[in-house]
Write an enzyme that holds these catalytic residues in place. Sequence first.
Site: not given
Ligand code: UD1
Length: 353
Positions: A132, A156, A160
Site C-alpha cells: 500500500s 496496519y 505492510k
Molecule cells: C487510507 C488509510 C491507508 C490505507 C488506505 C486503503 C488512513 C489514515 N489511511 O488511506 O493507510 O492504506 O486507506 O485502505 O486511514 N476522507 C474524508 N472523509 C471520510 C473519509 C476520508 O474527508 O469520511 C478524506 C481523508 O482525509 C483523505 C481522503 O479522504 O484526505 C482519502 O481518505 P481514504 O479513502 O481513507 O484513504 P487514505 O487516507 O489515503
Amino acid sequence: MADYNKTILVTGGAGYIGTHTVLQLLECGYRVVVVDNLDNSSPVALDRVKSLAGKRAHNLSFHEIDLRDKPALENIFSSTSFDAVIHFAGLKAVGESVEKPLLYFDNNLVGTIILLEVMAAHGCKKLVFSSSATVYGWPKEVPCTEEFPTCAMNPYGRTKLFIEEICRDIYRADSEWKIILLRYFNPVGAHPSGQIGEDPRGIPNNLMPFVQQVAVGRRPALTVFGTDYSTNDGTGVRDYIHVVDLADGHIAALNKLGEPSIGCEVYNLGTGKGTSVLEMVTAFEKSSGKKIPLNIAGRRPGDAEIVYASTEKAERELNWKAKYGIEEMCRDQWNWASQNPHGYGSPDKPLKD
Ligand code: UD1
C-alpha cells in the site's frame, strides 16, 4: 492473452480488489482458486464473478479457509499445483489496527508467513503481494517513487512494511523466489457491469464508500477531514485509481513473473494524478445527480496532505498504465451503488452494517 495452462491461487479473492482481479484472470484464461475466510467479504461476490465470467466460470473454485489454518492450506497445495499466488488477504482498517494491534499482526503477518511456508514446501515461489501507498507515510515530496523512504504510521501500515521486508529476506535467502510487491494508491470505482464493487462492513473508513452510502441515503452526510491543508481547496489530495485498472496491474505483474530472474521488485499502482476530497465529491455528484451534504471537521489523525504516485517504473517495467479517469471511477461507483444500495446484502437481511 489466454493462458489456459496456468493456475493462480488468490488469497482474499472474495474482497473488493480480489473479485475484480479474479474476474480479469478468468477473462484472460487463467484457472483460479480463491481462498478467503469471508471475514470482510461475501460469497455472493464470487457468485457474481462467476456469472460475469460466463463460460469461463468453471475455471474458478473457492475454499472458505483462513490462511492461519495451515493444514487446510496444505490440503489445497497438495491437490493443486499453482503457478503463482496473488496475496490480497488481510485486515485493512487503520483505526481498528491501532485498537487491536495483535489482531493485525496475527492475521496479516502470521497468515502471510504460513502462506509463504506452504508455498516454499510445495515449490511455488512466485508471489504478487498487495502492499500500500501507506508505506510512504507523509511524503516529503510528490510524486512518490518506489525509492522513497518508507515508514509506518500505524499497526496496519506496519504489517505492510514487515511483509515487504519478509519478502526481501526470503528472496535473499533463496533466489528461486520471484516476488512483486504492488503498492496500491486509492482504489475506487467498480466493475462497469455494476455487479461487483466495494462493500465494507460497518461504517466505511475510506472516502468513496462513505460518499456512496450518503448518496443512497444510508448516511446523512460526509464528514470532510480537514480543510486547512496546503492544497488548492484545503482538502487532502490522493491518487484515486479505478479498481479495474488496478486489477489489470496484477495481470501485468503475473506476466512479469514469467521473466527470468526478476528477484523481489516493488511497483506503485496509481495514476500519477492527485485529486482533492472536494474535487472527488463534486465529480461524484455530477455522475450520480445526488447532492452529498458535507460536515466540515478537523484533520483525521495520521492523514497525509498530498499523496500521489510516480507511475514511471510500472509503465516501463510492467508495461502497464491506468486507463480510467475520475469521471469513469465515479460513474462506475454510482452504477454499482445505485444497483446495490445495500452492497451484497438486502435492506431486510443486511449481510453487513
Ligand atoms: C487510507 C488509510 C491507508 C490505507 C488506505 C486503503 C488512513 C489514515 N489511511 O488511506 O493507510 O492504506 O486507506 O485502505 O486511514 N476522507 C474524508 N472523509 C471520510 C473519509 C476520508 O474527508 O469520511 C478524506 C481523508 O482525509 C483523505 C481522503 O479522504 O484526505 C482519502 O481518505 P481514504 O479513502 O481513507 O484513504 P487514505 O487516507 O489515503
